[in-house]
Write a protein that holds these residues in place. Structure first.
Motif, PDB file in Angstrom:
ATOM      1  N   LEU A 224       0.825  -1.207   0.000  1.00 42.32           N
ATOM      2  CA  LEU A 224       0.000   0.000   0.000  1.00 42.32           C
ATOM      3  C   LEU A 224       0.864   1.265   0.000  1.00 42.32           C
ATOM      4  N   ASN A 225       2.161   1.052  -0.055  1.00 42.66           N
ATOM      5  CA  ASN A 225       3.101   2.156  -0.096  1.00 42.66           C
ATOM      6  C   ASN A 225       2.918   3.104   1.089  1.00 42.66           C
ATOM      7  N   LYS A 226       2.954   2.521   2.267  1.00 40.61           N
ATOM      8  CA  LYS A 226       2.822   3.336   3.469  1.00 40.61           C
ATOM      9  C   LYS A 226       4.023   3.090   4.366  1.00 40.61           C
ATOM     10  N   LYS A 227       4.250   4.056   5.239  1.00 43.89           N
ATOM     11  CA  LYS A 227       5.364   3.921   6.159  1.00 43.89           C
ATOM     12  C   LYS A 227       5.015   2.891   7.237  1.00 43.89           C
ATOM     13  N   LEU A 228       6.009   2.114   7.613  1.00 45.50           N
ATOM     14  CA  LEU A 228       5.768   1.110   8.649  1.00 45.50           C
ATOM     15  C   LEU A 228       6.447   1.537   9.946  1.00 45.50           C
ATOM     16  N   ILE A 229       5.699   1.525  11.017  1.00 42.84           N
ATOM     17  CA  ILE A 229       6.281   1.801  12.337  1.00 42.84           C
ATOM     18  C   ILE A 229       6.195   0.520  13.150  1.00 42.84           C
ATOM     19  N   VAL A 230       7.334   0.063  13.634  1.00 44.39           N
ATOM     20  CA  VAL A 230       7.361  -1.209  14.362  1.00 44.39           C
ATOM     21  C   VAL A 230       7.542  -0.949  15.849  1.00 44.39           C
ATOM     22  N   TRP A 231       6.663  -1.512  16.618  1.00 44.65           N
ATOM     23  CA  TRP A 231       6.797  -1.436  18.073  1.00 44.65           C
ATOM     24  C   TRP A 231       7.053  -2.854  18.567  1.00 44.65           C
ATOM     25  N   ASN A 232       8.294  -3.143  18.894  1.00 46.43           N
ATOM     26  CA  ASN A 232       8.636  -4.477  19.389  1.00 46.43           C
ATOM     27  C   ASN A 232       8.349  -4.559  20.875  1.00 46.43           C
ATOM     28  N   ILE A 233       7.576  -5.539  21.244  1.00 43.77           N
ATOM     29  CA  ILE A 233       7.193  -5.653  22.650  1.00 43.77           C
ATOM     30  C   ILE A 233       8.145  -6.607  23.368  1.00 43.77           C
ATOM     31  N   LYS A 234       8.582  -6.194  24.533  1.00 45.37           N
ATOM     32  CA  LYS A 234       9.428  -7.059  25.359  1.00 45.37           C
ATOM     33  C   LYS A 234       8.711  -7.334  26.676  1.00 45.37           C
ATOM     34  N   SER A 235       9.293  -8.195  27.472  1.00 44.41           N
ATOM     35  CA  SER A 235       8.604  -8.562  28.708  1.00 44.41           C
ATOM     36  C   SER A 235       8.473  -7.365  29.646  1.00 44.41           C
ATOM     37  N   THR A 236       9.337  -6.386  29.457  1.00 45.63           N
ATOM     38  CA  THR A 236       9.300  -5.240  30.365  1.00 45.63           C
ATOM     39  C   THR A 236       8.515  -4.059  29.796  1.00 45.63           C
ATOM     40  N   THR A 237       8.010  -4.221  28.564  1.00 53.40           N
ATOM     41  CA  THR A 237       7.332  -3.094  27.931  1.00 53.40           C
ATOM     42  C   THR A 237       6.030  -2.748  28.653  1.00 53.40           C
ATOM     43  N   LYS A 238       5.836  -1.469  28.883  1.00 54.11           N
ATOM     44  CA  LYS A 238       4.582  -0.993  29.470  1.00 54.11           C
ATOM     45  C   LYS A 238       3.812  -0.263  28.376  1.00 54.11           C
TER      46      LYS A 238
END
Lengths: 397, 283
Positions: B52-66
């Motif tokens: 779709l030709n859109k920007k991708l934002i990745v939020w990697n979740i870790k065990s400590t992520t709030k």
């Protein structure tokens, strides 16, 4: 529309909520199903079912609700063409089918008129009616679909395939109540946790700010320990003869529990049918540990899971020297040991690999009065974990 | 909606998955993708962004992520430090507020694809803390007394390995799809995407063996797509003749990552054929 399907899903045990149903209806009105039962199957499932464990129940509901439909994808252009020239489009009817039609007093021409009329109506009422008609058309004409020689339109059969998928019941293995694998057990056991500040040191931000403010802006760092699971678990497993059919299941439970890194401590012991003054550390060499030692070594905060079918001879549970092992003498009947265990370890449960329907047995009933008993299924295990972590003692049935 | 997702060159998506992606976009609901490791959950978001030709934002979740980490981060430590030692102006709190991935997706001038990767890694309560933000696509920063509202509703893709179960309230808001492990036919396509010029015979033999290994009961970690791809790569570099794969399993280490599984496979082969020769050849 399709409200019956909603209730069918609920009946089959899929936990569909009104909110989810409304998004399903919204998708329907937006024409997202593209008048194909195949789309309705996959997209409907994505909207209504949120766990693959319920896919099988969805399939069951789907085949019951949509299974009788003989029609294939309704492609609107073809329908219109066919309506212009009905004779060519009509599939030939067998005499029996004609009889059937007559019996139901449905005139074919009348049916076609009705179909055309509704088609128009729907077009007028809805934007993107083209798409809507198919699905909508299916519903009012769903009944006709059952009829021999009803409105059938050619084209690639998506519907059939959706129903076929539903009939295949490919997702049976994902059901929670049937199969338990190590990973699932691990997931259930993961809930067994009590977080306490016993881990690594970390910066306590709020403490730091407060301290710094108190010091009048002099930066003062405060540290605290991070949270760590403090659950200590003891697993007691029955290895008696009647447990043989469940060996595999118990092994899985054991390997899941022992692979879990998140317990503070994990201990396991074995017993034969019932627990007396000794439990076994190693069943192969009969390495014994006095049960008394459990009470000395482990405080009452330990959580205890006992796995066994709880089914034994009456004397094994209630009599002195009732143990199944001829050379083993017990001065106190098994039931007293069980009661002592329960008294010492208030957080304890009994997991029974036999189905609940078979629990009506004197010794099972007696043990159920001491320990809360759960089936060794995923659901049962979850309930057991809940019972182990709840603050109040489980009320016994 | 001008664009419709139809898969991309590097990613093989099943037809139903494409439809579900489009429905999620139209309804503006987060798409929750579950499935075994190696079924391409994470890649799906990349593929949607590409197609779709859109920007991708990745939020990697870790065990400590709030949950708050995704919204914004107030760098108190830096501010404290500046107040104590620095000569910067600490009165402007805005300088110490940094937007998280979710915040970034909200303030973007164009619609973006937001991937919340491996949401099950976080604490059990984590998804619940995001309910409102994902519903309303907005959040409030009390420090600034300011509301951050999405200019364009991002396309949200959430992946889960089912390590923890997600809360019902969260699930109700999502569109859910369970990616099944690819069928051998689909796997062939996937392999071809990665190795376009590979011999079909090698792929077929490798895939046959791969599924045979996956069928073996009691493996601690079944090999997944990425292991298969590694294996095929190794087979190619080693110049292994496809005929050989039928008889033995070269470079087994790329497929099975733990000692017990290799032993399990050994035992399985020995039980099946009952010969020591197999064992010798296999090692």
């Amino acid at each position: 529309m399709f409200t019956g399907f909603f209730y069918k899903l609920r009946e089959k045990g899929v936990p569909v909520t009104i909110k989810e149903w409304l998004s399903f209806v919204e998708a329907l009105h937006l024409g997202l199903f593209k008048s194909s039962l195949n789309h309705l199957y996959y997209i409907g499932r994505a909207l209504l079912v949120k766990n693959e464990a319920f896919y099988d129940m969805f399939d069951l509901a789907f085949q019951e609700y949509f299974g009788g439909i003989q029609t294939e994808d309704i492609e609107i252009e073809k329908v219109l063409k066919w309506l212009e020239n009905p004779k060519n489009g009509l599939p030939p009817l067998t005499p029996e089918e004609m009889e059937e039609l007559k019996r139901q007093k449905v005139n074919i021409e009348e049916m076609l008129r009705e179909f055309q009329k509704r088609l128009k109506e729907q077009k007028e009422r809805h934007d993107g009616g083209n798409k809507w008609i198919g699905t909508g058309g299916r519903s009012p004409f769903g009944a006709y679909g059952y009829q021999p020689g009803g409105i059938r339109v050619g084209g690639e059969s998506y519907m059939q395939s959706a129903i076929k998928v539903a009939y295949e019941r490919r997702y049976k293995n994902y059901r929670n109540d049937l199969i338990l694998d190590v990973r699932q057990i691990k997931m259930a056991l993961k809930r067994l946790r009590e977080l306490k500040r016993e881990g690594e040191e970390e910066l306590d931000l709020e403490g730091t700010i407060e301290k710094t403010a108190k010091e009048g802006g002099e930066l003062e760092l405060v540290f605290r320990r991070s949270r760590e699971n403090s659950v200590r678990l003891i697993l007691l497993m029955d290895t008696g003869g009647s447990m043989l059919p469940y060996t595999n299941l118990c092994e899985r439970l054991f390997s899941a529990a022992s692979q879990m890194e998140h317990f503070k401590e994990f201990r396991y012991y074995y017993f034969h049918n019932c627990i007396y003054q000794d439990v076994f550390e190693d069943i192969a060499n009969y390495k014994r540990v006095p049960t008394e030692k459990l009470f000395v070594n482990f405080h009452s905060g330990y959580k205890v899971i006992i796995v066994g079918d709880a089914r034994m001879a009456y004397s094994e549970l209630f009599d002195v020297n009732g143990c199944i092992d001829y050379f083993y003498t017990n001065d106190r009947p098994g039931i007293e040991w069980l009661k002592r265990l329960r008294e010492h370890f208030p957080y304890s449960v009994w997991l029974n690999p036999t189905p609940k329907a078979l629990w009506n047995h004197p010794t099972v009933n007696a043990i159920r009065k001491i320990f809360p008993m759960f089936e060794l299924t995923l659901d049962g295990l979850k309930e057991a974990v809940l019972a182990l972590t709840s603050k109040s003692r489980q009320v016994l049935t | 909606m001008g664009h419709e997702y139809r898969g991309s060159s590097k990613y093989i998506a099943s037809k139903e998955l494409m439809e579900i992606v489009n429905v999620a976009i139209v309804l503006g609901k987060p798409l929750l993708i579950k499935g075994e490791p190696g079924t391409g959950k994470t890649l799906l978001a990349h593929s949607i962004a590409e197609a779709l030709n859109k920007k991708l934002i990745v939020w990697n979740i870790k065990s400590t992520t709030k949950a708050k980490d995704g919204l914004y981060f107030y760098d108190t430590v830096q501010r404290l430090n500046d107040a104590r030692f620095g000569d910067r102006d600490v009165s402007d709190i805005r300088r110490y507020i940094k937007l998280g991935k979710l915040g970034e997706a909200f303030v973007s001038e164009e619609q973006v694809v937001l991937l919340i990767d491996e949401i099950d890694k976080a604490d059990i309560e984590f998804p619940n803390d995001l309910l409102n933000e994902l519903d309303e696509m907005s959040f409030f920063i009390p420090e600034l007394n300011e509301e951050i509202k999405a200019k364009h509703r991002p396309i949200v893709v959430i992946t889960s390995n089912a390590e923890k179960e997600l809360p019902d309230a969260f699930l109700r808001r999502c569109i859910f799809h369970y990616i099944e492990f690819p069928t051998p036919e689909m796997m062939e396509q996937i392999v071809k995407v990665h190795f376009p010029d590979i011999e079909t015979k090698l792929i077929r033999e490798a895939i046959k063996k791969f599924y045979w290994i996956r069928e073996i009961d009691g493996l601690r970690k079944k090999p997944s797509t990425s292991e298969l791809l590694d294996w095929i790569k190794a087979l190619r570099i080693g110049g292994v003749d496809p005929e050989r794969i039928e008889r033995e399993i070269p470079f087994i280490g790329t497929l099975l990552k733990c000692e017990q599984d290799t032993q399990r496979l050994e035992r399985f082969i020995m039980n099946q054929r009952g010969s020591y020769e197999v064992k010798r050849r296999f090692i």
